[in-house]
Motif scaffolding. Structure first.
Motif, short mmCIF file in Angstrom:
data_model
loop_
_atom_site.label_atom_id
_atom_site.label_comp_id
_atom_site.label_asym_id
_atom_site.label_seq_id
_atom_site.Cartn_x
_atom_site.Cartn_y
_atom_site.Cartn_z
N SER A 248 0.83 -1.20 0.00
CA SER A 248 0.00 0.00 0.00
C SER A 248 0.87 1.25 0.00
O SER A 248 2.01 1.24 0.45
CB SER A 248 -0.97 0.03 1.19
N ASP B 42 0.22 5.26 1.12
CA ASP B 42 -0.73 6.12 1.83
C ASP B 42 -0.42 7.59 1.61
O ASP B 42 0.73 7.99 1.67
CB ASP B 42 -0.64 5.89 3.34
N ASN B 43 -1.46 8.35 1.40
CA ASN B 43 -1.43 9.78 1.58
C ASN B 43 -0.16 10.47 1.05
O ASN B 43 0.58 11.08 1.81
CB ASN B 43 -1.60 10.08 3.08
N GLU C 148 5.80 -0.69 8.02
CA GLU C 148 5.48 0.61 7.47
C GLU C 148 6.77 1.43 7.37
O GLU C 148 7.60 1.41 8.27
CB GLU C 148 4.49 1.33 8.39
N THR D 115 3.64 0.65 2.77
CA THR D 115 3.61 -0.59 3.54
C THR D 115 4.13 -1.73 2.66
O THR D 115 3.78 -1.81 1.47
CB THR D 115 2.17 -0.92 4.00
N ARG E 294 -2.72 3.95 11.66
CA ARG E 294 -2.69 4.01 10.18
C ARG E 294 -2.93 2.61 9.60
O ARG E 294 -3.66 2.46 8.62
CB ARG E 294 -1.35 4.57 9.70
N ARG E 295 -2.33 1.60 10.21
CA ARG E 295 -2.51 0.22 9.73
C ARG E 295 -3.97 -0.20 9.83
O ARG E 295 -4.54 -0.77 8.88
CB ARG E 295 -1.64 -0.74 10.54
N ARG F 31 -6.00 1.46 7.16
CA ARG F 31 -5.78 0.80 5.85
C ARG F 31 -6.58 -0.50 5.77
O ARG F 31 -7.21 -0.79 4.75
CB ARG F 31 -4.30 0.49 5.65
N ALA G 248 -9.69 -1.39 3.29
CA ALA G 248 -9.56 -2.53 2.38
C ALA G 248 -10.61 -3.60 2.66
O ALA G 248 -10.66 -4.61 1.96
CB ALA G 248 -8.16 -3.12 2.50
#
Length: 175
Positions: free
Chosen positions: A57, A59-60, A88, A112, A145-146, A149, A153
Motif C-alpha cells: 500500500s 498512503d497519503n 510501514e 507498507t 494508520r494500519r 488501511r 480494504a
C-alpha cells in the motif's frame, strides 16, 4: 530473530531531475516521484526485514511543492513499525537547488511492505524498537494508520480496530 532499531533501516536516495523526468511545465512527474519513493522505501524495508519485500500500500502522498527541472531530489526513508510480516516506512522528500543552496520539503508519505521468502510467501520480520521521542510517536501512530488501511480494504471491521478506539477515547477526554 533479533530486534532492530528504526535508525538501522534509514536510507537516503538522491536523484537529479532531468528533462526526461519532467512534464510540459518542467516539473517532476508525479509518477516518477512515486517510482523513486517506492525504490527508496523498499530498500529501507529490506534492510529491516533482511529479505525481499513487496509493496502492498501507498498512503497519503501529498504534493506540497513541485520539484523543478535541474533540482536534486532527496528521499529519506525509515521504518516506523514492524508487525508480523508487514512493516510501514515513512518518507520525506526534499528538493534542493544546489547553485542557490536551498533545500525545501516537497512531500511526505507512508508505504507498507510485506516481507517474502523465495516462494513469495509472507515471512516473519524482526521487531522494531523505537528509541527517540519522534520514533515512539510514529511507532504508536503506525498502528492507527494500519488499522485504517485494513478497514478501508475491508479486511477488518471498525469495531475491531483497537488502536483507533484508543485514539477516539483520548480525543473524547480532551473535549
Amino acid at each position: 530473530m533479533k530486534s532492530k532499531t528504526a535508525k538501522e533501516s534509514y536510507m537516503v536516495m538522491n536523484e537529479l531531475v532531468l528533462p526526461n523526468d519532467t512534464n510540459t511545465f518542467n516539473n517532476l512527474m508525479g509518477g516518477r516521484l512515486l517510482y523513486w519513493m517506492d525504490i527508496c522505501s523498499a530498500m529501507a524495508a529490506q534492510k529491516h526485514a533482511n529479505s525481499p519485500v513487496v509493496t502492498v500500500s501507498v498512503d497519503n502522498v501529498s504534493f506540497k511543492r513541485s520539484i523543478k527541472l535541474g533540482e536534486v531530489l532527496t528521499i529519506e526513508a525509515q521504518v516506523t513499525r514492524a508487525f508480523n510480516t508487514s512493516l510501514e516506512v515513512r518518507m520525506e522528500v526534499f528538493a534542493q537547488n544546489l547553485p542557490l543552496g536551498t533545500k525545501v520539503k516537497s512531500n511526505e508519505a507512508y508505504y507498507t511492505f510485506v516481507a517474502v521468502d523465495e516462494h513469495t510467501q509472507p515471512q516473519p520480520i524482526p521487531e522494531l524498537i523505537p528509541e527517540t521521542e519522534k520514533e515512539h510517536k510514529l511507532y504508536d501512530e503506525a498502528l492507527q494508520r494500519r488499522e485504517l488501511r485494513l478497514i478501508l480494504a475491508g479486511k477488518i471491521k471498525p469495531q475491531h480496530a483497537t488502536g483507533i478506539k484508543k485514539l477516539l477515547k483520548m480525543l473524547e477526554q480532551k473535549d
